[in-house]
Motif scaffolding. Structure first.
Motif, PDB file in Angstrom:
ATOM      1  N   MET A  23       0.852  -1.165  -0.072  1.00  0.00           N
ATOM      2  CA  MET A  23      -0.157  -0.017   0.075  1.00  0.00           C
ATOM      3  C   MET A  23       0.929   1.449  -0.029  1.00  0.00           C
ATOM      4  O   MET A  23       0.489   2.295  -0.748  1.00  0.00           O
ATOM      5  CB  MET A  23      -1.007  -0.025   1.143  1.00  0.00           C
ATOM      6  N   LEU A  24       1.913   1.334   0.662  1.00  0.00           N
ATOM      7  CA  LEU A  24       2.802   2.476   0.646  1.00  0.00           C
ATOM      8  C   LEU A  24       3.345   2.432  -0.669  1.00  0.00           C
ATOM      9  O   LEU A  24       3.750   3.749  -1.185  1.00  0.00           O
ATOM     10  CB  LEU A  24       4.034   2.308   1.748  1.00  0.00           C
ATOM     11  N   ALA A  25       3.958   1.604  -1.200  1.00  0.00           N
ATOM     12  CA  ALA A  25       4.555   1.417  -2.747  1.00  0.00           C
ATOM     13  C   ALA A  25       3.519   2.017  -3.502  1.00  0.00           C
ATOM     14  O   ALA A  25       3.879   2.923  -4.485  1.00  0.00           O
ATOM     15  CB  ALA A  25       4.781  -0.009  -3.101  1.00  0.00           C
ATOM     16  N   VAL A  26       2.190   1.508  -3.522  1.00  0.00           N
ATOM     17  CA  VAL A  26       1.095   2.041  -4.713  1.00  0.00           C
ATOM     18  C   VAL A  26       1.062   3.576  -4.267  1.00  0.00           C
ATOM     19  O   VAL A  26       0.929   4.339  -5.233  1.00  0.00           O
ATOM     20  CB  VAL A  26       0.062   1.429  -4.368  1.00  0.00           C
ATOM     21  N   GLY A  48      -3.929   5.564  -3.168  1.00  0.00           N
ATOM     22  CA  GLY A  48      -2.923   4.671  -3.145  1.00  0.00           C
ATOM     23  C   GLY A  48      -2.660   4.009  -1.996  1.00  0.00           C
ATOM     24  O   GLY A  48      -2.692   2.904  -1.857  1.00  0.00           O
ATOM     25  N   LEU A  49      -2.555   4.845  -0.719  1.00  0.00           N
ATOM     26  CA  LEU A  49      -2.426   4.410   0.592  1.00  0.00           C
ATOM     27  C   LEU A  49      -3.449   3.416   1.054  1.00  0.00           C
ATOM     28  O   LEU A  49      -3.271   2.327   1.752  1.00  0.00           O
ATOM     29  CB  LEU A  49      -1.972   5.425   1.491  1.00  0.00           C
ATOM     30  N   LEU A 105      -4.185   4.470 -10.344  1.00  0.00           N
ATOM     31  CA  LEU A 105      -4.243   3.431  -9.186  1.00  0.00           C
ATOM     32  C   LEU A 105      -4.055   2.040  -9.741  1.00  0.00           C
ATOM     33  O   LEU A 105      -3.462   1.288  -9.296  1.00  0.00           O
ATOM     34  CB  LEU A 105      -5.538   3.557  -8.454  1.00  0.00           C
ATOM     35  N   LEU A 106      -4.717   1.765 -10.842  1.00  0.00           N
ATOM     36  CA  LEU A 106      -4.950   0.332 -11.217  1.00  0.00           C
ATOM     37  C   LEU A 106      -3.670   0.130 -11.985  1.00  0.00           C
ATOM     38  O   LEU A 106      -3.219  -1.245 -11.840  1.00  0.00           O
ATOM     39  CB  LEU A 106      -6.319   0.117 -12.148  1.00  0.00           C
ATOM     40  N   ALA A 107      -3.080   0.927 -12.474  1.00  0.00           N
ATOM     41  CA  ALA A 107      -1.949   0.472 -13.401  1.00  0.00           C
ATOM     42  C   ALA A 107      -0.528   0.495 -12.434  1.00  0.00           C
ATOM     43  O   ALA A 107       0.215  -0.181 -13.004  1.00  0.00           O
ATOM     44  CB  ALA A 107      -1.563   1.949 -14.451  1.00  0.00           C
TER      45      ALA A 107
END
Length: 197
Positions: A23-26, A48-49, A105-107
């Protein structure tokens, strides 16, 4: 709602360190695209988080995030954040992607898993040393992070490219961008070498 409150929500509902790392990476990846696409970095980062905050509570594609979105709504997270989170699982929610944030977000979602795994299999466990060519090698090995659907990642990036970059964003350019964003938060991801044995 601010980032601190979002992180409190994550800590409250997500126990798995690997899921938190994802989640942090996204968050980092999506936030980095906000600047390129004229989005609000804080809003994009929150989406993202928080996008998988309820996965441990509703661990099915039918339940996640449809059943978890209510809590985020109650806590006052903005409509663009909720929209993007719902749209990252259209099959389960019926909410289609419509805004640049939704496509970003999806990508960024699944590809971060491949990058994290490529880092953790290295002796140094330092994402700052990872190159795109390593990710390409892992991408070709279908047994490596087999849960990451290469087809779904490619399709998500193609849609993101078409909607937000006039079709000019290529897969490996996207991977390089996500990798760079993640390298910028290496310490927060615990991928700065501290996990090396």
């Amino acid at each position: 709602m601010n980032r601190e409150r979002a992180w409190e929500t994550v800590v409250e509902h997500v126990e798995d360190v690997g899921l938190r790392r994802h989640m942090l990476a996204v968050e980092a990846a999506v936030k980095s695209y906000a600047a390129k696409l004229g989005g609000d970095p804080e809003v994009w980062g929150l989406a993202g988080l928080l996008h998988d905050y309820d996965w441990e509570i509703h661990p099915t594609l039918e339940g996640h995030p449809a059943e978890g979105i209510h809590l985020l709504r109650e806590r006052g997270f903005s409509a663009p954040v909720l929209q993007a989170i719902l749209a990252h699982n259209t099959a389960g929610t019926g909410v289609e992607r419509s805004e640049p944030l939704d496509f970003a977000l999806l990508a960024c979602d699944e590809i971060t898993g491949l990058i994290i795994a490529a880092t953790l299999v290295r002796p140094h466990k330092d994402i700052r040393s990872i190159k795109v060519k390593s990710i390409k090698r892992n991408w070709k090995d279908r047994l490596f992070t087999a849960a990451v659907s290469r087809e779904e990642v490619s399709e998500a990036v193609e849609d993101f490219s078409r909607v937000c970059f006039d079709g000019k964003l290529q897969l490996w350019e996207h991977v390089a961008h996500v990798l760079e964003a993640m390298q910028g938060v290496a310490a927060e991801l615990d991928l700065d070498g501290r996990l090396a044995s």
